[in-house]
Scaffold this motif. Structure first.
Motif, PDB file in Angstrom:
ATOM      1  N   TRP A  75      30.495  38.688  55.460  1.00 16.18           N
ATOM      2  CA  TRP A  75      31.408  39.838  55.404  1.00 16.18           C
ATOM      3  C   TRP A  75      30.703  41.057  55.990  1.00 16.18           C
ATOM      4  O   TRP A  75      29.476  41.159  55.951  1.00 16.18           O
ATOM      5  CB  TRP A  75      31.777  40.112  53.941  1.00 16.18           C
ATOM      6  CG  TRP A  75      32.752  41.261  53.745  1.00 16.18           C
ATOM      7  CD1 TRP A  75      34.110  41.196  53.825  1.00 16.18           C
ATOM      8  CD2 TRP A  75      32.418  42.615  53.434  1.00 16.18           C
ATOM      9  NE1 TRP A  75      34.647  42.430  53.579  1.00 16.18           N
ATOM     10  CE2 TRP A  75      33.634  43.337  53.338  1.00 16.18           C
ATOM     11  CE3 TRP A  75      31.227  43.310  53.235  1.00 16.18           C
ATOM     12  CZ2 TRP A  75      33.690  44.696  53.049  1.00 16.18           C
ATOM     13  CZ3 TRP A  75      31.281  44.666  52.952  1.00 16.18           C
ATOM     14  CH2 TRP A  75      32.511  45.347  52.850  1.00 16.18           C
ATOM     15  N   SER A 129      37.252  47.172  47.509  1.00 15.65           N
ATOM     16  CA  SER A 129      38.666  46.805  47.558  1.00 15.65           C
ATOM     17  C   SER A 129      38.939  45.516  48.331  1.00 15.65           C
ATOM     18  O   SER A 129      40.086  45.067  48.400  1.00 15.65           O
ATOM     19  CB  SER A 129      39.463  47.957  48.187  1.00 15.65           C
ATOM     20  OG  SER A 129      38.901  48.286  49.426  1.00 15.65           O
ATOM     21  N   THR A 130      37.872  44.928  48.893  1.00 11.87           N
ATOM     22  CA  THR A 130      38.098  43.728  49.704  1.00 11.87           C
ATOM     23  C   THR A 130      38.550  42.531  48.853  1.00 11.87           C
ATOM     24  O   THR A 130      38.215  42.431  47.661  1.00 11.87           O
ATOM     25  CB  THR A 130      36.819  43.349  50.491  1.00 11.87           C
ATOM     26  OG1 THR A 130      37.093  42.179  51.274  1.00 11.87           O
ATOM     27  CG2 THR A 130      35.660  43.042  49.567  1.00 11.87           C
ATOM     28  N   ASP A 131      39.307  41.635  49.490  1.00  7.06           N
ATOM     29  CA  ASP A 131      39.738  40.412  48.799  1.00  7.06           C
ATOM     30  C   ASP A 131      38.892  39.209  49.200  1.00  7.06           C
ATOM     31  O   ASP A 131      39.174  38.091  48.763  1.00  7.06           O
ATOM     32  CB  ASP A 131      41.215  40.126  49.135  1.00  7.06           C
ATOM     33  CG  ASP A 131      42.112  41.172  48.493  1.00  7.06           C
ATOM     34  OD1 ASP A 131      41.750  41.662  47.409  1.00  7.06           O
ATOM     35  OD2 ASP A 131      43.144  41.501  49.105  1.00  7.06           O
ATOM     36  N   ASN A 132      37.900  39.439  50.051  1.00 12.12           N
ATOM     37  CA  ASN A 132      37.018  38.347  50.476  1.00 12.12           C
ATOM     38  C   ASN A 132      36.355  37.743  49.243  1.00 12.12           C
ATOM     39  O   ASN A 132      35.644  38.427  48.501  1.00 12.12           O
ATOM     40  CB  ASN A 132      35.961  38.924  51.433  1.00 12.12           C
ATOM     41  CG  ASN A 132      34.993  37.869  51.927  1.00 12.12           C
ATOM     42  OD1 ASN A 132      34.348  37.199  51.143  1.00 12.12           O
ATOM     43  ND2 ASN A 132      34.912  37.750  53.245  1.00 12.12           N
ATOM     44  N   THR A 133      36.654  36.473  48.986  1.00 14.68           N
ATOM     45  CA  THR A 133      36.210  35.862  47.719  1.00 14.68           C
ATOM     46  C   THR A 133      34.686  35.829  47.586  1.00 14.68           C
ATOM     47  O   THR A 133      34.162  36.000  46.480  1.00 14.68           O
ATOM     48  CB  THR A 133      36.749  34.426  47.591  1.00 14.68           C
ATOM     49  OG1 THR A 133      36.417  33.729  48.783  1.00 14.68           O
ATOM     50  CG2 THR A 133      38.238  34.419  47.353  1.00 14.68           C
ATOM     51  N   VAL A 141      33.493  39.284  46.703  1.00 11.51           N
ATOM     52  CA  VAL A 141      33.965  39.604  45.349  1.00 11.51           C
ATOM     53  C   VAL A 141      33.089  38.899  44.315  1.00 11.51           C
ATOM     54  O   VAL A 141      32.666  39.491  43.327  1.00 11.51           O
ATOM     55  CB  VAL A 141      35.464  39.214  45.188  1.00 11.51           C
ATOM     56  CG1 VAL A 141      35.886  39.254  43.717  1.00 11.51           C
ATOM     57  CG2 VAL A 141      36.336  40.153  46.000  1.00 11.51           C
ATOM     58  N   ARG A 174      36.217  46.990  38.454  1.00 16.13           N
ATOM     59  CA  ARG A 174      37.280  46.399  39.286  1.00 16.13           C
ATOM     60  C   ARG A 174      38.630  46.439  38.570  1.00 16.13           C
ATOM     61  O   ARG A 174      39.665  46.721  39.178  1.00 16.13           O
ATOM     62  CB  ARG A 174      36.918  44.964  39.657  1.00 16.13           C
ATOM     63  CG  ARG A 174      37.896  44.322  40.650  1.00 16.13           C
ATOM     64  CD  ARG A 174      37.313  43.049  41.207  1.00 16.13           C
ATOM     65  NE  ARG A 174      38.259  42.281  41.993  1.00 16.13           N
ATOM     66  CZ  ARG A 174      38.553  42.505  43.260  1.00 16.13           C
ATOM     67  NH1 ARG A 174      38.003  43.521  43.896  1.00 16.13           N
ATOM     68  NH2 ARG A 174      39.380  41.739  43.913  1.00 16.13           N
TER      69      ARG A 174
END
Lengths: 257, 250
Positions: free
Chosen positions: B218, B227-231, B234, B247
């Protein structure tokens, strides 16, 4: 049998790899210095640390070994047909040809070699060598070349002092009851061959190079932590001692035979 | 600016860097983050040339590191400063000698000029008056500041820091972070920092690269990371209870 050849091949390939790394390190060591002044400062500091600091131990050992060699020679030459001054000749030859250049160098391999290997090893594991590299400094040259120069310059002086003190030790033993002082001094001058001093100094110079370069090799390539630094310091002493003994034979064959 | 193209590095059979592409920008604090053992330190050491890469390209403002001869590489290295994880201060030299070491080696400065430069660098890291002390006489945070002062002594274009906060208390860690950000902007350097300290990431992360298993997983900014949704990111960022709470509130 297969296991034997496997271990033999492993041993030789490791040995050849180590020799290659040693040669590469020497190549890096003798590159042009970045700044002569800084190298000169390092040379003076190494001269003090490796050379002048060894004077005390060399003086004590030489004095006492000179005395012991004289007493033992007298004990072995206790014959009415052999003149007393032969004891001094034998003492002189033992000290000049072998004791001072070789045995003192072996002692220095222990004292100086472990110091160099552990210093460089500690610098390696604490990333100080990497820090030099990132600055643009050639760490092999800056850390090793001044040490080689310092010991190659001072070791011959140290050995001459050792020879002189060894002979003084012999003199003190002789006047302690072994023989007369006149016979001892006469014996030191009979059939004196100045080339023996040259031979001893050539050996000394080569030994100094071997002690520093081999110990530096073991320190420079340490990987791990404090335990590995200790292990490599021991390896440095053992390897430089073996190198001194082997090269002593080779140099004697070339220079004296 | 530093550009990295498809670099790979293996140690024996073990491939540590598996083709990483990245850019690090001038005047910004560029962060490399990732778990311990993800290849961050190998990546950073490859950037400065302490590890020879197996393939790929590293470019410093358009100049490929791999194409440089020994002399040019040396000259490029005088434009680099590096802060090591364990500080790597020369322990037998005084603080002033540490800070002026590269100047003594590569510049024609007089002793007075070098002292002035050492004073300037030490004042810049808020550590005046320690010139004649030895590294062992200083605390961990102070040693880190000396390491930063040494790294900036040659006015480098590129500054590299390997885990600058490791072993420091949270308050001192923030001071070091802020210091690194300030000097990056002040001296217009390309700063690359290796860290796994999430506080640093949020506080000073202008540009962040996340490495996982030797690959770039990433990239983004300090704000985007929250705010990222990259698992994968996260999982990494919100592995602690504190950040999980943050979060939930976001």
């Amino acid at each position: 049998m297969q296991n034997y050849s496997y271990f033999r091949d492993m041993f030789f390939s490791k040995w050849i790899e180590s020799l290659g790394k040693y040669m590469v390190l020497l190549g890096r060591t003798f590159r042009r210095p970045e700044n002569g002044k800084m190298y000169y400062k390092a040379f003076l500091s190494d001269l003090d640390l490796l050379g002048i600091n060894s004077l005390g131990i060399v003086a004590v050992i030489s004095l006492f070994v000179g005395a012991v060699v004289t007493i033992q020679t007298a004990f072995n030459l206790d014959d009415p047909l052999i003149p007393d001054y032969y004891i001094a000749i034998a003492t002189r030859e033992s000290i000049v040809l072998e004791f001072s250049p070789t045995i003192i160098s072996l002692i220095l391999a222990g004292k100086v070699g472990s110091n160099i290997a552990s210093t460089l090893g500690s610098m390696r594991v604490s990333e100080q060598i990497d820090a030099l590299e990132v600055m643009g400094v050639n760490p092999a040259s800056y850390l090793i070349a001044p040490k080689i120069a310092a010991l190659a310059f001072f070791n011959p002086i140290l050995i001459i002092i050792s020879m002189a003190l060894g002979l003084v030790g012999g003199y003190l033993a002789s006047i302690g009851g072994v023989m007369s002082a006149e016979d001892y001094i006469y014996g030191l001058t009979v059939d004196f061959n100045a080339y023996h001093i040259t031979y001893a100094l050539i050996k000394t110079f080569v030994f100094a190079f071997l002690i520093v370069s081999i110990s530096a090799y073991f320190g420079f390539y340490v990987r791990g932590g404090a335990i590995e630094v200790g292990i490599n310091a021991t390896k440095a002493v053992v390897s430089s001692s073996v190198a001194i003994i082997v090269s002593n034979y080779m140099l004697t064959q070339v220079l004296l035979v | 600016m530093i550009e990295v193209k498809e670099i790979r590095k293996s140690f024996g059979e073990h491939e540590v860097l598996k083709g990483i592409d990245a850019s690090f920008y001038k005047g910004k604090t560029n962060l490399i983050i990732g778990q311990s053992g993800s290849g961050k330190t190998v990546f950073l050491k490859s950037l400065v040339g302490l590890h020879e890469i197996d393939s790929g390209e590293i470019e410093y403002d358009g100049t490929a590191l791999g194409g440089l001869n020994r002399k040019d590489r040396k000259s490029l290295r005088t434009e680099m400063g590096m802060v090591f994880q364990g500080n790597a201060l020369f322990d037998s030299l005084t603080i002033e000698e540490n800070v002026t070491f590269a100047l003594s080696m590569f510049s024609e400065m007089s002793a007075a000029e070098k002292k002035d430069r050492a004073d300037f660098c030490l004042e810049r890291v808020n550590l005046p008056g320690v010139n004649q002390k030895f590294p062992s006489e200083l605390s961990g945070g102070m040693q880190k500041r000396v390491a930063i002062a040494r790294a900036i002594s040659m006015n480098p274009n590129y500054l590299f820091c390997d885990e600058p906060n490791s072993g420091l208390d949270p308050k001192t860690a923030i001071v070091i972070d802020q210091l690194l950000q300030e000097i990056t902007q002040e001296f217009e350097m390309t700063t690359v920092i290796n860290t796994h300290d999430m506080n640093s990431v949020i506080e000073i992360g202008d540009h962040i690269i996340f490495i996982k298993d030797g690959k770039k997983a990433w990239q983004g900014t300090g704000e985007e990371i929250l705010s990222t949704d990259n698992t994968e990111i996260v999982d990494f960022v919100y592995s602690s209870e504190l950040f999980k709470k943050i979060r939930r509130k976001l």
